[in-house]
Design a protein around this motif. Structure first.
Motif, PDB file in Angstrom:
ATOM      1  N   LEU A  10      -0.459  32.146  76.047  1.00  0.00           N
ATOM      2  CA  LEU A  10      -0.231  31.935  74.161  1.00  0.00           C
ATOM      3  C   LEU A  10      -0.818  30.925  74.364  1.00  0.00           C
ATOM      4  O   LEU A  10      -1.250  31.061  72.848  1.00  0.00           O
ATOM      5  CB  LEU A  10       1.260  32.713  74.552  1.00  0.00           C
ATOM      6  N   SER A  11      -0.404  29.785  74.493  1.00  0.00           N
ATOM      7  CA  SER A  11      -1.275  28.643  73.531  1.00  0.00           C
ATOM      8  C   SER A  11      -2.122  28.370  73.591  1.00  0.00           C
ATOM      9  O   SER A  11      -2.450  27.810  72.603  1.00  0.00           O
ATOM     10  CB  SER A  11      -0.484  27.764  74.510  1.00  0.00           C
ATOM     11  N   LEU A  12      -2.895  28.786  74.606  1.00  0.00           N
ATOM     12  CA  LEU A  12      -4.383  28.776  74.892  1.00  0.00           C
ATOM     13  C   LEU A  12      -5.288  29.804  73.839  1.00  0.00           C
ATOM     14  O   LEU A  12      -6.235  29.513  72.691  1.00  0.00           O
ATOM     15  CB  LEU A  12      -5.507  29.384  75.771  1.00  0.00           C
ATOM     16  N   ILE A  13      -4.018  30.882  73.473  1.00  0.00           N
ATOM     17  CA  ILE A  13      -4.840  32.344  72.886  1.00  0.00           C
ATOM     18  C   ILE A  13      -4.777  31.583  71.472  1.00  0.00           C
ATOM     19  O   ILE A  13      -5.801  31.686  70.719  1.00  0.00           O
ATOM     20  CB  ILE A  13      -4.565  33.261  73.429  1.00  0.00           C
ATOM     21  N   ASN A  14      -3.388  30.981  71.374  1.00  0.00           N
ATOM     22  CA  ASN A  14      -3.220  30.227  69.834  1.00  0.00           C
ATOM     23  C   ASN A  14      -3.796  29.007  69.200  1.00  0.00           C
ATOM     24  O   ASN A  14      -4.759  28.872  67.830  1.00  0.00           O
ATOM     25  CB  ASN A  14      -1.618  29.817  69.953  1.00  0.00           C
ATOM     26  N   THR A  15      -4.653  28.939  70.710  1.00  0.00           N
ATOM     27  CA  THR A  15      -5.961  27.494  69.715  1.00  0.00           C
ATOM     28  C   THR A  15      -6.599  28.018  69.137  1.00  0.00           C
ATOM     29  O   THR A  15      -7.163  27.492  68.426  1.00  0.00           O
ATOM     30  CB  THR A  15      -5.256  26.334  71.045  1.00  0.00           C
ATOM     31  N   ILE A  16      -7.300  29.671  69.865  1.00  0.00           N
ATOM     32  CA  ILE A  16      -8.589  29.517  70.292  1.00  0.00           C
ATOM     33  C   ILE A  16      -9.156  30.606  69.542  1.00  0.00           C
ATOM     34  O   ILE A  16      -9.910  30.815  68.374  1.00  0.00           O
ATOM     35  CB  ILE A  16      -9.450  29.963  71.589  1.00  0.00           C
ATOM     36  N   PRO A 155      10.520  25.959  75.864  1.00  0.00           N
ATOM     37  CA  PRO A 155      10.184  25.265  74.195  1.00  0.00           C
ATOM     38  C   PRO A 155       9.279  23.845  74.860  1.00  0.00           C
ATOM     39  O   PRO A 155       8.069  23.638  74.036  1.00  0.00           O
ATOM     40  CB  PRO A 155      11.439  24.741  73.797  1.00  0.00           C
ATOM     41  N   VAL A 156       9.604  23.457  75.930  1.00  0.00           N
ATOM     42  CA  VAL A 156       9.182  21.852  76.443  1.00  0.00           C
ATOM     43  C   VAL A 156       7.266  21.424  76.782  1.00  0.00           C
ATOM     44  O   VAL A 156       6.502  20.938  76.034  1.00  0.00           O
ATOM     45  CB  VAL A 156       9.496  21.041  77.550  1.00  0.00           C
ATOM     46  N   TRP A 157       7.320  23.153  77.365  1.00  0.00           N
ATOM     47  CA  TRP A 157       6.657  23.166  78.418  1.00  0.00           C
ATOM     48  C   TRP A 157       5.028  24.371  76.953  1.00  0.00           C
ATOM     49  O   TRP A 157       4.228  24.213  77.473  1.00  0.00           O
ATOM     50  CB  TRP A 157       6.429  24.292  79.423  1.00  0.00           C
ATOM     51  N   ASN A 162       0.431  23.900  73.608  1.00  0.00           N
ATOM     52  CA  ASN A 162      -0.036  24.021  72.328  1.00  0.00           C
ATOM     53  C   ASN A 162      -0.583  21.881  72.351  1.00  0.00           C
ATOM     54  O   ASN A 162      -1.822  22.501  71.754  1.00  0.00           O
ATOM     55  CB  ASN A 162       0.512  24.111  71.022  1.00  0.00           C
ATOM     56  N   VAL A 163       0.402  20.683  72.744  1.00  0.00           N
ATOM     57  CA  VAL A 163      -0.555  19.700  71.854  1.00  0.00           C
ATOM     58  C   VAL A 163      -2.011  19.771  72.992  1.00  0.00           C
ATOM     59  O   VAL A 163      -2.716  19.386  72.370  1.00  0.00           O
ATOM     60  CB  VAL A 163       0.047  18.697  72.476  1.00  0.00           C
ATOM     61  N   THR A 164      -2.044  20.490  74.231  1.00  0.00           N
ATOM     62  CA  THR A 164      -3.171  19.590  75.436  1.00  0.00           C
ATOM     63  C   THR A 164      -4.015  20.602  75.006  1.00  0.00           C
ATOM     64  O   THR A 164      -5.150  20.285  74.433  1.00  0.00           O
ATOM     65  CB  THR A 164      -2.177  20.582  76.444  1.00  0.00           C
ATOM     66  N   PHE A 165      -3.916  22.023  74.795  1.00  0.00           N
ATOM     67  CA  PHE A 165      -4.943  23.314  74.458  1.00  0.00           C
ATOM     68  C   PHE A 165      -5.946  22.486  72.897  1.00  0.00           C
ATOM     69  O   PHE A 165      -6.469  22.973  73.045  1.00  0.00           O
ATOM     70  CB  PHE A 165      -4.424  24.356  73.825  1.00  0.00           C
ATOM     71  N   ARG A 166      -4.805  22.328  72.070  1.00  0.00           N
ATOM     72  CA  ARG A 166      -5.012  22.024  70.372  1.00  0.00           C
ATOM     73  C   ARG A 166      -6.495  20.482  70.885  1.00  0.00           C
ATOM     74  O   ARG A 166      -7.259  20.536  69.767  1.00  0.00           O
ATOM     75  CB  ARG A 166      -3.925  21.775  69.551  1.00  0.00           C
ATOM     76  N   ILE A 168      -7.433  19.621  73.940  1.00  0.00           N
ATOM     77  CA  ILE A 168      -9.443  19.597  74.169  1.00  0.00           C
ATOM     78  C   ILE A 168     -10.020  20.250  73.629  1.00  0.00           C
ATOM     79  O   ILE A 168     -10.847  19.573  73.704  1.00  0.00           O
ATOM     80  CB  ILE A 168      -8.673  20.722  75.399  1.00  0.00           C
ATOM     81  N   TYR A 169      -9.176  21.785  72.865  1.00  0.00           N
ATOM     82  CA  TYR A 169     -10.405  22.345  71.709  1.00  0.00           C
ATOM     83  C   TYR A 169     -10.867  21.461  70.479  1.00  0.00           C
ATOM     84  O   TYR A 169     -12.361  21.778  70.617  1.00  0.00           O
ATOM     85  CB  TYR A 169      -9.126  23.442  71.026  1.00  0.00           C
ATOM     86  N   ASN A 170     -10.233  20.763  70.348  1.00  0.00           N
ATOM     87  CA  ASN A 170     -10.672  19.489  69.122  1.00  0.00           C
ATOM     88  C   ASN A 170     -11.576  18.609  69.877  1.00  0.00           C
ATOM     89  O   ASN A 170     -13.009  17.808  68.793  1.00  0.00           O
ATOM     90  CB  ASN A 170      -9.562  19.324  68.320  1.00  0.00           C
ATOM     91  N   MET A 171     -11.504  18.458  70.666  1.00  0.00           N
ATOM     92  CA  MET A 171     -12.525  17.325  71.345  1.00  0.00           C
ATOM     93  C   MET A 171     -13.929  17.887  71.760  1.00  0.00           C
ATOM     94  O   MET A 171     -15.445  17.696  71.039  1.00  0.00           O
ATOM     95  CB  MET A 171     -12.036  16.556  72.502  1.00  0.00           C
ATOM     96  N   ILE A 172     -13.747  19.448  72.620  1.00  0.00           N
ATOM     97  CA  ILE A 172     -14.766  20.568  72.714  1.00  0.00           C
ATOM     98  C   ILE A 172     -15.517  20.695  71.198  1.00  0.00           C
ATOM     99  O   ILE A 172     -16.877  20.359  70.495  1.00  0.00           O
ATOM    100  CB  ILE A 172     -14.251  21.774  73.192  1.00  0.00           C
ATOM    101  N   MET A 173     -14.655  20.049  70.164  1.00  0.00           N
ATOM    102  CA  MET A 173     -15.357  20.845  69.191  1.00  0.00           C
ATOM    103  C   MET A 173     -16.240  20.009  68.335  1.00  0.00           C
ATOM    104  O   MET A 173     -17.151  19.279  67.534  1.00  0.00           O
ATOM    105  CB  MET A 173     -15.061  21.753  67.658  1.00  0.00           C
ATOM    106  N   LYS A 174     -15.610  18.790  68.417  1.00  0.00           N
ATOM    107  CA  LYS A 174     -16.360  17.427  67.915  1.00  0.00           C
ATOM    108  C   LYS A 174     -17.612  17.659  68.146  1.00  0.00           C
ATOM    109  O   LYS A 174     -18.502  16.801  68.297  1.00  0.00           O
ATOM    110  CB  LYS A 174     -15.440  16.100  67.564  1.00  0.00           C
ATOM    111  N   ARG A 175     -17.600  17.664  69.595  1.00  0.00           N
ATOM    112  CA  ARG A 175     -18.815  17.108  70.961  1.00  0.00           C
ATOM    113  C   ARG A 175     -19.874  18.357  70.561  1.00  0.00           C
ATOM    114  O   ARG A 175     -20.964  17.861  69.892  1.00  0.00           O
ATOM    115  CB  ARG A 175     -18.256  17.813  71.889  1.00  0.00           C
ATOM    116  N   ASP A 176     -19.661  19.652  70.082  1.00  0.00           N
ATOM    117  CA  ASP A 176     -20.749  20.449  69.727  1.00  0.00           C
ATOM    118  C   ASP A 176     -20.773  20.200  68.336  1.00  0.00           C
ATOM    119  O   ASP A 176     -22.228  20.568  68.130  1.00  0.00           O
ATOM    120  CB  ASP A 176     -20.219  21.574  70.009  1.00  0.00           C
ATOM    121  N   ALA A 177     -20.895  19.792  67.676  1.00  0.00           N
ATOM    122  CA  ALA A 177     -21.037  19.130  66.451  1.00  0.00           C
ATOM    123  C   ALA A 177     -21.893  18.635  65.583  1.00  0.00           C
ATOM    124  O   ALA A 177     -22.433  17.339  67.094  1.00  0.00           O
ATOM    125  CB  ALA A 177     -19.412  19.384  64.738  1.00  0.00           C
TER     126      ALA A 177
END
Length: 177
Positions: A10-16, A155-157, A162-166, A168-177
């Motif tokens: 769910l967190s991964l889907i919420n990120t992507i 809730p902690v998990w 959410n924080v971890t996937f966000r 990672i996603y932002n790091m990948i997007m910045k690398r591709d940009a």
């Protein structure tokens, strides 16, 4: 289904998914206005340009009359083009609004699903860590609603996923940009 992969998924889907909807899916394509309006504006512009050419090619009784008729025809062309550009801008603004609403609706919907899963399973630990591993200063915080010692609560998990996937996603997007 176990909580660990469910919340991670769910967190991964919420990120992507919201960014996919905003950048690639373009929901506004499904609510396109009819192209008849564009053709109508284009025919009006073509008629005004044709009238301008007729005025320029026609013989008039004097230069003053020709200049006045030319100015009126040019003004008609400019007005028709301005109306066409305005209509295109309004359509682009509507499309942007639809895409933005779809982005936030998907984000809110997935966040609500994650919150509901967290509330329904608040007393169930996601992970129970061996007692030999000490989470000393954070034990109570990490297992807050469960009451199980050395456990990670839902809730902690969910928050950590959410924080971890966000990140990672932002790091990948910045690398591709």
């Amino acid at each position: 289904m176990e909580l660990l992969p469910l919340i991670a998924l769910l967190s991964l889907i919420n990120t992507i998914l919201p960014d996919f909807i905003r950048n690639y899916l373009k929901v506004s394509r499904f609510w396109k206005t009819s192209r008849a309006d564009g053709r109508l504006w284009q025919s009006e512009i073509d008629a005004a340009r044709e009238e301008l050419e007729n005025v320029r090619n026609a013989e008039h009784s004097g230069e003053y009359v020709k200049a006045i008729k030319t100015l009126r025809a040019e003004r008609k062309v400019a007005d028709a083009e301005a109306k066409f550009k305005s209509a295109k801008n309004i359509d682009a603004f509507k499309e942007m609004g639809i895409d933005t609403v779809a982005y936030y609706v998907s984000k809110v919907l997935l966040a609500l699903i994650l919150i509901i899963v967290s509330i329904l399973n608040r007393s169930t630990p996601v992970i129970v860590i061996d007692l030999r591993i000490s989470l000393a200063p954070f034990t109570g915080l990490l297992s807050f609603p469960t009451g199980v010692y050395n456990a990670i609560s839902v809730p902690v998990w969910a928050f950590s996923c959410n924080v971890t996937f966000r990140l990672i996603y932002n790091m990948i997007m910045k690398r591709d940009a």
